[in-house]
Enzyme design. Structure first.
Site, PDB file in Angstrom:
ATOM      1  N   HIS A   1      51.753  17.844  40.982  1.00  0.00           N
ATOM      2  CA  HIS A   1      50.598  17.213  40.337  1.00  0.00           C
ATOM      3  C   HIS A   1      50.248  17.912  39.027  1.00  0.00           C
ATOM      4  CE1 HIS A   1      50.424  16.418  44.654  1.00  0.00           C
ATOM      5  NE2 HIS A   1      49.777  15.315  44.361  1.00  0.00           N
TER       6      HIS A   1
ATOM      7  N   HIS B   1      48.656  11.842  37.566  1.00  0.00           N
ATOM      8  CA  HIS B   1      48.049  12.562  38.697  1.00  0.00           C
ATOM      9  C   HIS B   1      49.090  13.333  39.520  1.00  0.00           C
ATOM     10  CE1 HIS B   1      46.016  13.208  42.591  1.00  0.00           C
ATOM     11  NE2 HIS B   1      47.171  12.800  43.096  1.00  0.00           N
TER      12      HIS B   1
HETATM   13  C1  LIG Z   1      41.483  13.951  52.893  1.00  0.00           C
HETATM   14  C2  LIG Z   1      42.538  13.563  51.921  1.00  0.00           C
HETATM   15  N1  LIG Z   1      42.786  12.267  51.710  1.00  0.00           N
HETATM   16  C3  LIG Z   1      43.743  11.900  50.852  1.00  0.00           C
HETATM   17  C4  LIG Z   1      44.487  12.819  50.185  1.00  0.00           C
HETATM   18  C5  LIG Z   1      45.606  12.378  49.244  1.00  0.00           C
HETATM   19  N2  LIG Z   1      45.194  12.617  47.852  1.00  0.00           N
HETATM   20  C6  LIG Z   1      45.544  13.714  47.175  1.00  0.00           C
HETATM   21  S1  LIG Z   1      44.908  13.785  45.650  1.00  0.00           S
HETATM   22  C7  LIG Z   1      44.148  12.295  45.847  1.00  0.00           C
HETATM   23  C8  LIG Z   1      43.338  11.698  44.727  1.00  0.00           C
HETATM   24  C9  LIG Z   1      42.265  12.605  44.388  1.00  0.00           C
HETATM   25  O1  LIG Z   1      41.636  12.204  43.230  1.00  0.00           O
HETATM   26  P1  LIG Z   1      40.933  13.294  42.354  1.00  0.00           P
HETATM   27  O2  LIG Z   1      40.261  14.265  43.237  1.00  0.00           O
HETATM   28  O3  LIG Z   1      40.117  12.594  41.370  1.00  0.00           O
HETATM   29  O4  LIG Z   1      42.134  14.054  41.688  1.00  0.00           O
HETATM   30  P2  LIG Z   1      42.787  13.785  40.260  1.00  0.00           P
HETATM   31  O5  LIG Z   1      43.600  12.520  40.390  1.00  0.00           O
HETATM   32  O6  LIG Z   1      41.690  13.643  39.288  1.00  0.00           O
HETATM   33  O7  LIG Z   1      43.640  14.966  40.038  1.00  0.00           O
HETATM   34  C10 LIG Z   1      44.396  11.778  47.096  1.00  0.00           C
HETATM   35  C11 LIG Z   1      43.889  10.483  47.586  1.00  0.00           C
HETATM   36  C12 LIG Z   1      44.199  14.171  50.433  1.00  0.00           C
HETATM   37  N3  LIG Z   1      44.868  15.158  49.846  1.00  0.00           N
HETATM   38  N4  LIG Z   1      43.209  14.507  51.271  1.00  0.00           N
END
Ligand SMILES: Cc1ncc(C[n+]2csc(CCOP(=O)(O)OP(=O)(O)O)c2C)c(N)n1
Ligand SMILES: [Mg+2]
Length: 662
Positions: free
Chosen positions: A30, A261
């Site tokens: 990421h 992302h």
């Molecule tokens: C409880 C949980 N649900 C789903 C995920 C999968 N996941 C990892 S990052 C993410 C998106 C997170 O968005 P954000 O916090 O805004 O991160 P950014 O894309 O801005 O780096 C998801 C859904 C996870 N790691 N933990």
């Protein structure tokens, strides 16, 4: 150290370069989050965070929690650049590969500078609440000379969107945890796209309504970041800083979009980013002057640590402080004495009550125990008499009213355990372990000594009915690695299991306890529970049967045994309060308790899912027998339910006779 923007910018770009190159080399990971938060993190480490790379476990360091754990390259870069021994540049080169401490998500057991594991979104922030609680508790106990540090968190949109965030910030606001500072990566992007796809809430308003201060900044303007972090540091409330950032900042064609992302930028975009950032070094090479700036800010932390060490050396209670921070239990002599007295008694009590009685022995002797319950104090029997409430007015208190926040409680307890200096335990109904299950799993993964007091552990709770009656819970918790699941049978086993839970410094424990009364079955205090299973009653006539039971069903197993013996069928009763500890015994002991003798019928009795018990019964006479409950319970008095579902001597003995004659 006065680092101006022109010095900070290349330092932040070092994070960006390491992140994009490591993700590219791994061909997964990421890059967006570390590139987007590089500027904020650089200001935090350069100007606010109290840390010393030479002493990652220094007790009074600020805690830094990367709640948005997918951005792991951010913390790996920061730790390496500031001069921590781990991770090395080779570890970073091998990001996400077998053997590298730079795992996909940061793991507390791989790198000392990683305070807690991140990845399950929302839990890092919720654990940080627990760290901030532990900090206040120790501050109130040992004073500000020894304990006075902040807990800084970097959290993403996901961490704030998760339900646990509501629980965590409500608790932090109520407890007025003013040394908790959350830096929100407000980039308005998650995996699926723009946050407007899925959320429209006014996050600052929600935080303010929960008793927090909220500040905002442009997350790419060093002066503005510094201003906002200074405001946060000065606030006496828990604080959220909304850092407006661009995800993947520095990748000129991809920044700001959701594609950045969680996928490598690709060779062409990396080249474009190098150009855009003016970064001319090869992958995994940091220009000497930039590295020198990072290392000198890392080295600056030694001063605060040395001053603190001098204060500790002069403190009258240094030995006690060090003992608690090392996680070592105090001398337990009074505890042993009381257990010896209990053995002489004949107490018929619910194991939840036995637990309370034992807590009244433990808590005065072990001052680092901090209890609590998710609004079921009177049912979980978790409060010892000596414990005052832990409140914003009295942080020296040792009992937390967590409210109806099972997940928030469990995560906070993990944070407390990982902070060190306190041993957290907390209660709810066993059925609601599902509400906090991932935090229980995280206790186990992180090797945190978190103790779960989970009462009302079967249909034996009675009238509340199937919504409240655990069926699959005890067995399903046994599936979690590195978790000791205790289901004690009486007052003595309850005390023993508590002791074992406290002694297991790197393993969390569940104590599954009854609502209903149970007779005292044990008349010896030999810590037999430590072996996980033991023969409670030996066959007197020719042994044909071994009854294996846990918790409330051990009493029943004893009655079944007596009836069998009257009929000339010898039977052992094996009490198995902890399957995990039994599995850890050597083969000789296991064989002694459960001999490989095909003429013997083994019978498991547990008021829950039978699946899993075959491992101890299937290889025995005629395939063995499993007495359990593979359906939902019902609403009725406990006695009627046990009768209805076949947990009686009258129902079980004929089944055993059938099996023996088959
Ligand atoms: C409880 C949980 N649900 C789903 C995920 C999968 N996941 C990892 S990052 C993410 C998106 C997170 O968005 P954000 O916090 O805004 O991160 P950014 O894309 O801005 O780096 C998801 C859904 C996870 N790691 N933990
Ligand atoms: Mg985001």
């Amino acid at each position: 150290m006065t680092l101006t923007s022109d010095r900070l910018a290349p330092m932040a770009n070092a994070i960006r370069a390491l992140s994009m190159d490591a993700v590219q080399a791994a061909n997964s990971g990421h890059p967006g989050m570390p590139m987007g938060m590089a500027d904020v993190a650089t200001v935090l480490f350069a100007k606010f965070l109290k840390f010393d790379p030479a002493a990652p476990k220094w007790a009074d360091r600020d805690r830094f929690v990367l709640s948005a754990g997918h951005g792991s390259m951010l913390i790996y870069s920061l730790l390496h650049l500031t001069g921590y021994e781990s991770p090395t540049m080779d570890d970073i080169r091998n990001f996400r590969q077998l053997g590298s401490v730079c795992a996909g998500h940061p793991e507390n057991f791989l790198i000392p500078g990683v305070e807690c594991t991140g990845g399950p979104l929302g839990q890092g922030l919720a654990m940080a609440v627990g760290m901030a609680m532990a900090e206040r508790q120790l501050n109130a106990t040992f004073g500000g000379d020894l304990v006075d540090h902040n807990t800084w968190v970097i959290a993403g949109d996901g961490c704030l969107m998760e339900g646990i965030n509501h629980e965590a910030i409500g608790l932090a606001g109520t407890l007025k945890l003013g040394k908790l500072k959350v830096l929100w990566d407000d980039n308005k992007i998650t995996i699926d796209g723009d946050t407007s796809l899925s959320t429209s809430e006014d996050i600052p308003a929600r935080y303010r309504a929960s008793g927090w201060d909220v500040f905002e900044c442009d997350g790419h303007d060093f002066a503005d970041i510094e201003r906002a972090l200074a405001e946060a540091a000065a606030s006496d409330k828990p604080t959220l800083v909304a850092c407006r950032t661009v995800i993947g900042k520095g990748a000129p064609n991809k920044q700001g979009g959701h594609d950045v992302h969680g996928a490598p930028l690709g060779a062409a975009e990396i080249e474009a980013a190098r150009e855009y950032l003016g970064w001319t070094s090869a992958p995994f090479e940091i220009p000497a002057e930039i590295m020198a700036d990072w290392r000198s800010l890392g080295a600056a932390g030694a001063k605060a640590r040395a001053e603190w060490e001098a204060r500790l050396a002069a403190a009258p209670d240094a030995a006690e402080f060090n003992r608690r921070m090392a996680g070592e239990l105090p001398d337990v002599e009074p505890i042993r004495k009381t257990l010896a007295e209990w053995v002489e008694g004949d107490a018929t009590v619910a194991t939840r009550k036995a637990s309370e009685n034992w807590l009244n022995v433990l808590a005065p002797a072990i001052p680092e125990m901090v209890g609590g319950s998710a609004d079921l104090t009177g049912s979980n029997n978790t409060k010892a008499k000596c414990q005052a409430p832990f409140t914003a007015e009295d942080y020296a208190g040792r009992y937390v009213y967590y409210g109806i926040r099972e997940f928030g409680m469990a995560a906070a307890m993990n944070g407390m355990a990982l902070h060190g200096g306190v041993i957290p335990y907390g209660g709810t109904f066993l059925i609601f372990s599902d509400y906090c299950r991932n935090a229980i799993r995280m206790s186990a993964l992180q090797r945190a000594r978190t103790i779960y007091v989970l009462t009302h552990d079967s249909i034996g709770l009675g009238e509340d009915g199937p919504t409240h009656q655990p069926v699959e819970h005890v067995m399903s918790m046994r599936l979690i690695p590195n978790l000791n699941v205790f289901r004690p049978a009486d007052v003595i086993e309850t005390a023993e299991c508590w002791n074992l839970a406290l002694e297991a410094a790197g393993t969390p424990s569940v104590l599954a306890l009854t609502r209903q009364n149970l007779p005292q079955l044990r008349k010896s205090g030999d810590m037999l529970s430590a072996r996980g299973a033991y023969v409670l009653r030996h066959a007197e006539v020719d042994r044909k049967v071994i009854l294996i039971a846990t918790g409330s069903e051990v009493e029943l197993a004893c009655k079944v045994r007596d009836t069998l013996e009257e009929q000339g069928i010898g039977a052992d009763v094996v009490s198995m309060p902890c399957v995990e500890l039994f599995e850890a015994q050597d083969e000789a002991y296991k064989h002694e308790i459960l001999p490989h003798d095909p003429s013997i019928l083994r019978v498991s009795i547990e008021a829950g899912t039978t699946m899993g018990w075959e491992r101890y019964t299937a290889a025995s006479r005629n395939g063995g027998l499993n007495i359990g409950l593979d359906r939902f319970g019902a609403s009725a008095p406990a006695k009627d339910l046990f009768a209805r579902f076949g947990f009686t001597v009258e129902a079980i003995v004929p089944k055993i006779l059938d099996k023996l004659s088959a």
